[in-house]
Design an enzyme around this catalytic site. Structure first.
Site, PDB file in Angstrom:
ATOM      1  N   ASP A 326       0.865  -1.171   0.000  1.00 44.92           N
ATOM      2  CA  ASP A 326       0.000   0.000   0.000  1.00 44.92           C
ATOM      3  C   ASP A 326       0.913   1.235   0.000  1.00 44.92           C
ATOM      4  OD1 ASP A 326      -2.384   1.552   0.274  1.00 44.92           O
ATOM      5  OD2 ASP A 326      -1.864   1.821   2.376  1.00 44.92           O
ATOM      6  N   THR A 328      -0.050   4.846   1.081  1.00 48.70           N
ATOM      7  CA  THR A 328      -0.211   5.706   2.251  1.00 48.70           C
ATOM      8  C   THR A 328      -0.031   4.904   3.526  1.00 48.70           C
ATOM      9  OG1 THR A 328      -1.785   7.036   1.002  1.00 48.70           O
ATOM     10  CG2 THR A 328      -1.725   7.347   3.391  1.00 48.70           C
ATOM     11  N   ASP A 600      -2.063  -0.283   6.238  1.00 43.75           N
ATOM     12  CA  ASP A 600      -2.316   0.303   7.554  1.00 43.75           C
ATOM     13  C   ASP A 600      -3.769   0.734   7.739  1.00 43.75           C
ATOM     14  OD1 ASP A 600      -2.230   2.446   5.790  1.00 43.75           O
ATOM     15  OD2 ASP A 600      -1.496   3.828   7.336  1.00 43.75           O
TER      16      ASP A 600
END
Length: 850
Positions: A326, A328, A600
């Site tokens: 991912d 971000t 996250d």
């Protein structure tokens, strides 16, 4: 007002449906709230996983192996032979560790909570009151302010520049402006402004709860070691019960037959020897040693800030050939940092960029720099504006008379200084470059060229803000500034003064760690919910090489075949929904890859769960961390190479253990069948077989489980172990048959035959250990020597002789025992060399060609 959806209520049941106008002004009344509570339309979340404690107990206790071990243990207890219960220790230990591990996973899953804010402001009976989020009911009117989390799905009734952060759901890092009539989802948060909305979905039907419920479903980790052990258990389970019957029948026949054995009481000895034979066939120690090796790795990694939530995760990373990242919060740390700035001339042309000043503040006190400092230090500064505090510190000496805070709806903020402020006097607008098309730009400005320039900057993954100035048109009063304050109209004569760029802060260790994975021939995929161009720019910054921009996943169909083709040919994907992330992971798995997924946000939770190995950042969403197999507590990618080394050690050492334990199972089955079909008494008591197992396998296994081993992962773990086990098992059986045959021929007592068999089995078994440890090092040679010394102590120490019921064999039987042992060791050595030539070398050559 926008009407709430009716899919979550039964109109016939809700007799007191609220009038829309009354609802908006006064909210629900107490009668309406009570009715919805009675109809279970409150915002209560489910608190359990899909597996209960009873199901976990049944899974670990009710297995064929445990059933056989339990029956054998019960027989030994009934017969009063307590000292023969050693075989049950490994089984009990394995069950206890398994229960603790899975119950811990259940507690983590039960603790998943996407919604954290406990008290919510609600409009009821015309008053704003605070209630617990689970007391919110359908049709409630909730009030939101900056920093609040949205507790349920709904429709916006009113908005005062309300910006919502939906990144935890979508991965899109740009705030979303909400107006009257817009949908709003649970799990999002208010970044700026305030507003009210009417609840349209609560409890299990809310968007965030649906994602959390899906994440809570228990999935067993895709461990090759565990899968191999389960296959072994499955096939052994099919044959052990009939083999046990054959063994028991053979031992009864060996003790005079069924009738005589019952009459003379010899059936007791027949049962004990049958138990020794059956329990030796079960590779219970392999599961225990594997669990211990996983646990040791988990403890070691915990010291390096890596939390292993399910122990086989360290093995998975050693097998991973694709890592999905991912953006971000993973490649970046989620913060916005200043990138560069430049003053613009009258036509809007940059005069000279100043980039990346780091922590050094700019000393310039130009009016535009002071204005940027004011925007950055403002109380209501959003994360982008707040990044201006590092380079711009010289605040204006004059206070502004009017301010307009930033809103993603209008995409600009403003500040006005009076005429006596000198060069600062006038309206200053900070926002997207499009503000020049919304207001009346100065005549000399080439707006089209300036917009082309900012579009080019955006294509590099940077965010651009333009600072423009407009002179005061006349005396300042409420009438002249009201349109500006409301965001309805920009002033005329806007002239671009400066341009600033921002970027997401890339983690310093990301590039180095990704280089390491590429060296290990692990493919990398970036899968993000953000803009594809932004994602591509970050991917290039961390060293990834690819053609074009990232793939816009919103254009991809749901067809699995198309997704499989897309993940095979592209590396970077943007605008990916949570469901698409999971689908892309499944597409990679369908292409034959072992996939790791990092993330996250809650938008990553489903993909993290679907991946063979889910890795969460320590600062991530609780739901994502709870369903991951591994958490980087400090968020440092540089931890992963150490995890890879631990995984390789676990796999390599577990393969050595499997070689030994499968050899033990194979010779135990062959021995049991031979002695049963030959109607010979089994030449061991349970305590004797348990000790032999401990000397040649149990104790060395503890050391093997933690030995350094950096051998790279190779496919075919179970096949190699099975082929390794066949030659030594045949050698051991032949040697044992020779010893028993000579004992019967010399008519030696059972105790002497059992002692001779113990000596032969352990000597040949230690040579099997010798071959499994190759190539030999000083540490491994020391281990083998220590086991020979331990064997000597077991045979010679008086207390051990009494416990094991040893008796010194006759000279003839002892000589035959040593000859049989030498023959067995020779056959083991010959079989091992054949295994190397026929199995190991061809596979390594094939892998080298690949």
């Amino acid at each position: 007002m926008a009407k709430a959806k009716t899919e979550d209520r039964d109109p016939a049941e809700l007799r007191s449906a609220p009038d829309p106008r009354v609802l908006e002004s006064k909210g629900l009344n107490s009668v309406q709230v009570a009715e919805r509570v009675n109809l279970q339309l409150a915002n209560v979340q489910p608190h359990t996983t899909s597996r209960s404690v009873l199901e976990i107990l049944r899974t670990h206790l009710m297995t064929t192996f445990n059933l056989l071990i339990g029956i054998c243990a019960l027989i030994i207890i009934v017969l009063g032979r307590w000292l023969d219960l050693l075989f049950a220790i490994a089984a009990v230990g394995n069950v206890i560790i398994g229960l603790i591990q899975e119950y811990g996973a259940k507690r983590k899953l039960d603790a998943i909570a996407l919604l954290h804010q406990d008290h919510i402001r609600v409009l009821r009976d015309g008053m704003i009151i605070q209630i617990h989020r689970e007391q919110v009911v359908l049709d409630d009117v909730l009030e939101l302010r900056r920093g609040d989390q949205v507790p349920a799905d709904g429709v916006v009734l009113s908005s005062q520049d309300m910006d919502i952060d939906e990144s935890m759901l979508t991965g899109e890092s740009v705030p979303v402006s909400k107006r009257r009539g817009d949908a709003i989802l649970s799990g999002t948060a208010v970044l700026a402004g305030s507003g009210r909305f009417v609840v349209t979905a609560v409890g299990e039907k809310a968007h965030a709860v649906k994602l959390t419920t899906e994440a809570k479903k228990y999935l067993k980790i895709n461990s090759e070691i565990r899968r191999a052990l389960e296959r072994i258990a499955f096939w052994l389970s099919l044959v052990l019960i009939p083999i046990s019957a054959v063994v028991f029948n053979g031992q009864m026949r060996a003790h005079g037959g069924w009738a005589i054995a019952w009459e003379t009481g010899a059936w007791r000895e027949a049962l004990v020897t049958a138990v020794a034979s059956v329990t030796a066939m079960i590779p219970q120690g392999l599961a225990l040693m594997t669990t211990i090796s996983f646990a040791v790795a988990a403890v070691k990694l915990a010291k390096d800030q890596v939390l292993i939530q399910e122990q086989p995760a360290v093995e998975i990373l050693a097998r991973v050939d694709v890592v999905c990242l991912d953006k971000t919060g993973t490649l970046t740390d989620g913060t916005i940092v200043f990138h560069g700035s430049t003053a613009l001339d009258a036509a809007g042309v940059p005069t000279g960029w100043v980039r990346d000043p780091g922590s050094t503040a700019m000393e310039g006190t130009e009016p535009w720099q002071q204005v940027l400092a004011h925007f950055g230090h403002g109380v209501d500064a959003n994360p982008t504006a707040a990044a201006l505090t590092v380079p711009f510190t010289a605040l204006p000496r004059h206070r502004p008379v009017y301010e307009v805070r930033f809103s993603s709806m209008r995409r600009w903020s403003a500040v006005t200084f009076e005429a006596d402020a000198g060069e600062l006097a006038g309206h200053w607008i900070l926002g997207a470059a499009e503000i020049l098309t919304e207001g009346q730009a100065s005549a000399e400005v080439d707006v089209a060229q300036l917009l082309r320039h900012t579009d080019g900057i955006a294509a590099q993954g940077l965010r651009t803000l333009l600072l423009a100035h407009a002179p005061l048109a006349g005396p300042l009063d409420e009438t002249s500034t009201l349109p500006l304050q409301r965001g309805e109209q920009l002033p005329e004569g806007l002239r671009p003064v400066a341009m600033v760029t921002f970027k997401e802060n890339v983690r310093r260790d990301a590039a180095t760690t990704l280089d390491y994975f590429r060296e290990q021939e692990v493919s990398l995929k970036v899968i993000s919910g953000d803009n594809p161009k932004t994602v591509a720019a970050v991917a290039r910054e961390v060293g990834m090489e690819f053609d074009g921009d990232g793939v816009d996943a919103s254009t991809l169909p749901d067809d699995p075949q198309v997704l499989r083709s897309a993940v095979a040919t592209h590396q970077v994907f943007g605008r990916v929904t949570p469901q698409q992330k999971a689908a892309l992971v499944e597409a990679l798995q369908a292409n034959g890859h072992v996939v790791a997924m990092t993330g996250d946000g809650i938008n990553d939770a489903l993909a993290v769960k679907k991946a063979d190995l889910g890795i969460a950042m320590g600062s991530g969403a609780p739901a994502t961390k709870a369903v991951s197999r591994m958490v980087l507590l400090d968020g440092r990618f540089s931890r992963l190479p150490a995890v890879l080394d631990e995984g390789r050690k676990v796999i390599a050492n577990t393969e050595r253990l499997a070689n030994l334990f499968l050899a033990k199972t194979a010779y135990a089955v062959l021995l049991g069948l031979f002695f049963a079909l030959a109607f010979w008494p089994f030449p061991f008591l349970p305590r004797q077989f348990s000790t032999a197992d401990f000397v040649m396998l149990g104790l060395p296994a503890f050391v093997l489980a933690v030995m350094p081993n950096v051998q790279r992962y190779r496919r075919g773990f179970l096949r190699r172990s099975a082929l390794f086990a066949l030659p030594p098992s045949v050698a051991i059986v032949l040697a044992m048959v020779v010893v028993s045959w000579f004992g019967r021929r010399f008519e030696d007592p059972a105790a002497e035959i059992q002692t001779a068999s113990f000596i032969c089995l352990t000597l040949v078994g230690l040579w099997v250990l010798n071959t499994a440890l190759r190539p030999l090092t000083l540490m491994r040679i020391s281990l083998v020597v220590a086991m020979y010394l331990l064997l000597t102590a077991v045979l010679l120490v008086p207390i051990s002789q009494q416990y094991h019921l040893f008796a010194l064999p006759s000279a003839e039987l002892l000589a035959a025992t040593f000859v049989a042992s030498l023959m067995g060791c020779g056959l083991v050595e010959l079989g091992h060399r054949g295994y190397i030539a026929l199995v190991e070398k061809p596979q390594r050559e094939d892998e080298g060609r690949e």
